[in-house]
Design a protein around this motif. Structure first.
Motif, short mmCIF file in Angstrom:
data_model
loop_
_atom_site.label_atom_id
_atom_site.label_comp_id
_atom_site.label_asym_id
_atom_site.label_seq_id
_atom_site.Cartn_x
_atom_site.Cartn_y
_atom_site.Cartn_z
N VAL A 7 -17.18 6.50 7.16
CA VAL A 7 -17.49 7.28 8.36
C VAL A 7 -17.94 6.38 9.49
CG1 VAL A 7 -19.09 8.97 9.33
CG2 VAL A 7 -18.02 9.40 7.12
N ALA A 8 -18.80 5.39 9.18
CA ALA A 8 -19.30 4.50 10.22
C ALA A 8 -18.18 3.69 10.84
CB ALA A 8 -20.36 3.57 9.63
N LEU A 9 -17.28 3.15 10.00
CA LEU A 9 -16.21 2.34 10.53
C LEU A 9 -15.23 3.16 11.33
CD1 LEU A 9 -14.97 -0.45 10.71
CD2 LEU A 9 -13.66 0.06 8.64
N VAL A 10 -14.83 4.32 10.82
CA VAL A 10 -13.89 5.16 11.55
C VAL A 10 -14.49 5.61 12.87
CG1 VAL A 10 -12.66 7.36 11.53
CG2 VAL A 10 -12.67 5.91 9.50
N ALA A 11 -15.78 5.95 12.88
CA ALA A 11 -16.43 6.37 14.12
C ALA A 11 -16.42 5.24 15.14
CB ALA A 11 -17.87 6.81 13.84
N ALA A 12 -16.68 4.04 14.69
CA ALA A 12 -16.67 2.91 15.60
C ALA A 12 -15.28 2.64 16.15
CB ALA A 12 -17.20 1.65 14.89
N LEU A 13 -14.27 2.80 15.29
CA LEU A 13 -12.90 2.55 15.71
C LEU A 13 -12.40 3.61 16.68
CD1 LEU A 13 -11.33 1.51 12.31
CD2 LEU A 13 -11.48 0.07 14.34
N VAL A 14 -12.78 4.87 16.44
CA VAL A 14 -12.21 5.97 17.21
C VAL A 14 -13.03 6.35 18.42
CG1 VAL A 14 -11.50 8.38 17.11
CG2 VAL A 14 -11.04 6.87 15.18
N VAL A 15 -14.35 6.46 18.26
CA VAL A 15 -15.16 7.01 19.33
C VAL A 15 -15.41 6.01 20.44
CG1 VAL A 15 -17.42 7.98 19.90
CG2 VAL A 15 -16.27 8.64 17.78
N ALA A 37 -7.08 3.61 9.96
CA ALA A 37 -7.31 4.82 9.20
C ALA A 37 -6.42 4.86 7.96
CB ALA A 37 -7.06 6.05 10.07
N ALA A 38 -5.16 4.44 8.12
CA ALA A 38 -4.25 4.41 6.98
C ALA A 38 -4.71 3.41 5.93
CB ALA A 38 -2.83 4.07 7.46
N LEU A 39 -5.20 2.25 6.37
CA LEU A 39 -5.67 1.23 5.44
C LEU A 39 -6.91 1.71 4.69
CD1 LEU A 39 -5.22 -2.07 7.47
CD2 LEU A 39 -4.01 -1.40 5.40
N LEU A 40 -7.83 2.35 5.41
CA LEU A 40 -9.03 2.86 4.75
C LEU A 40 -8.67 3.93 3.72
CD1 LEU A 40 -11.43 3.01 7.81
CD2 LEU A 40 -11.58 1.46 5.86
N VAL A 45 -7.90 5.52 -2.01
CA VAL A 45 -6.99 5.90 -3.09
C VAL A 45 -6.92 4.80 -4.14
CG1 VAL A 45 -4.60 6.41 -3.66
CG2 VAL A 45 -5.64 7.44 -1.64
N GLY A 46 -6.76 3.55 -3.68
CA GLY A 46 -6.68 2.44 -4.63
C GLY A 46 -7.94 2.30 -5.45
N ASP A 47 -9.08 2.51 -4.79
CA ASP A 47 -10.36 2.44 -5.49
C ASP A 47 -10.43 3.47 -6.60
OD1 ASP A 47 -12.80 1.28 -5.87
OD2 ASP A 47 -13.83 2.41 -4.31
N LEU A 48 -9.99 4.68 -6.31
CA LEU A 48 -10.02 5.75 -7.31
C LEU A 48 -9.03 5.47 -8.43
CD1 LEU A 48 -10.21 8.84 -4.91
CD2 LEU A 48 -12.06 7.89 -6.33
N VAL A 49 -7.82 5.02 -8.08
CA VAL A 49 -6.80 4.75 -9.09
C VAL A 49 -7.24 3.64 -10.04
CG1 VAL A 49 -4.46 3.87 -9.45
CG2 VAL A 49 -4.89 5.61 -7.70
N HIS A 132 -5.12 -11.32 -3.75
CA HIS A 132 -4.90 -12.33 -2.73
C HIS A 132 -4.68 -11.77 -1.33
CE1 HIS A 132 -4.82 -15.60 -5.62
NE2 HIS A 132 -4.01 -14.87 -6.38
N LEU A 133 -3.91 -10.71 -1.19
CA LEU A 133 -3.64 -10.15 0.13
C LEU A 133 -4.74 -9.18 0.53
CD1 LEU A 133 -1.79 -9.81 2.59
CD2 LEU A 133 -0.59 -8.00 1.32
N ILE A 134 -5.34 -9.44 1.71
CA ILE A 134 -6.42 -8.60 2.22
C ILE A 134 -6.10 -8.18 3.65
CG2 ILE A 134 -8.89 -8.43 2.72
CD1 ILE A 134 -9.38 -10.64 0.70
N LEU A 135 -6.10 -6.88 3.91
CA LEU A 135 -5.95 -6.35 5.27
C LEU A 135 -7.30 -5.80 5.70
CD1 LEU A 135 -2.50 -4.51 5.02
CD2 LEU A 135 -2.98 -6.88 5.65
N SER A 136 -7.78 -6.26 6.87
CA SER A 136 -9.16 -5.98 7.27
C SER A 136 -9.24 -5.38 8.67
CB SER A 136 -9.99 -7.27 7.22
OG SER A 136 -9.97 -7.85 5.94
#
Length: 210
Positions: A7-15, A37-40, A45-49, A132-136
């Motif tokens: 929530v904090a990151l999305v708010a910072a990105l959007v608002v 938003a798509a990466l988050l 999803v990946g965390d849950l899987v 190895h691959l990280i999108l940030s």
């Protein structure tokens, strides 16, 4: 904790920068926040899987990172009608190894060869695709001085962006980053700026030992 981080990151990105209706680079900002938003979402999803593998012993333990970047400032042609130049850009960031789920803070400083400077701090999320691959995606706020470069309309400026990096086994990261900076419409003008850098992020042990 993970929901608060998202929530904090999305708010910072959007608002924050998203209210910058006068910025000429809204398309760049929109691309950044939608991709973020798509990466988050992919991270959740990946965390849950994986059964929360992102915070388990299966994932490498991160170290504090010192990031050095070099690239170009004012890289989008549509943004050049009042400043027809693309200065060289130099960047330094400190990225602590403190994580709240996939999010972590950072502090940075960047400057162009025309004398503009930007001191900033914010939050970044590391979305991993394998080990190895990280999108940030990231969001930050800071203080800007134009020097002889572009007038961004106000000293307080917001930065959003995305970095794609390859993490080596010793923790070193090599990547490319794209960022948008604007003042969210709080200045008299808000032209915005886009930057591209090549980054090397060194574990702090490279410099201070274990």
């Amino acid at each position: 904790m993970r929901s608060l981080s998202v929530v904090a990151l999305v708010a910072a990105l959007v608002v924050a920068p998203g209210t910058a209706r006068q910025a000429k680079a809204d398309s760049a900002f929109n691309a950044i926040w939608m991709s973020s938003a798509a990466l988050l979402a992919a991270g959740i999803v990946g965390d849950l899987v994986r059964g929360n593998e992102i915070s388990s012993k299966a994932m490498p333990k991160e170290k504090d990172l010192l990031t050095f970047g070099v690239g170009a400032y004012n890289v989008i042609e549509d943004n050049k009608n009042d400043f027809d130049s693309t200065p060289a850009l130099f960047r330094f960031e400190y990225r602590p190894s403190y994580y709240a789920w996939i999010a972590h803070p950072f502090l940075g400083f960047e400057a162009t060869h025309l004398g503009s400077t930007y001191l900033y701090g914010g939050v970044m999320a590391d979305v991993r695709f394998g080990k190895h691959l990280i999108l940030s995606p990231s969001a930050a706020v800071g203080w800007y001085n134009e020097g002889n470069a572009r007038d961004l309309g106000y000293p307080l400026e917001f930065r959003t962006g995305i970095e794609a990096a390859w993490r080596f086994d010793d923790g070193l990261r090599a990547g490319v980053a794209f960022h948008h900076i604007s003042n969210a419409g709080i200045g008299d003008i808000n032209p915005g700026i886009e930057e591209v850098t090549l980054n090397l992020s060194f574990p702090i042990q490279y410099f201070v030992g274990k």
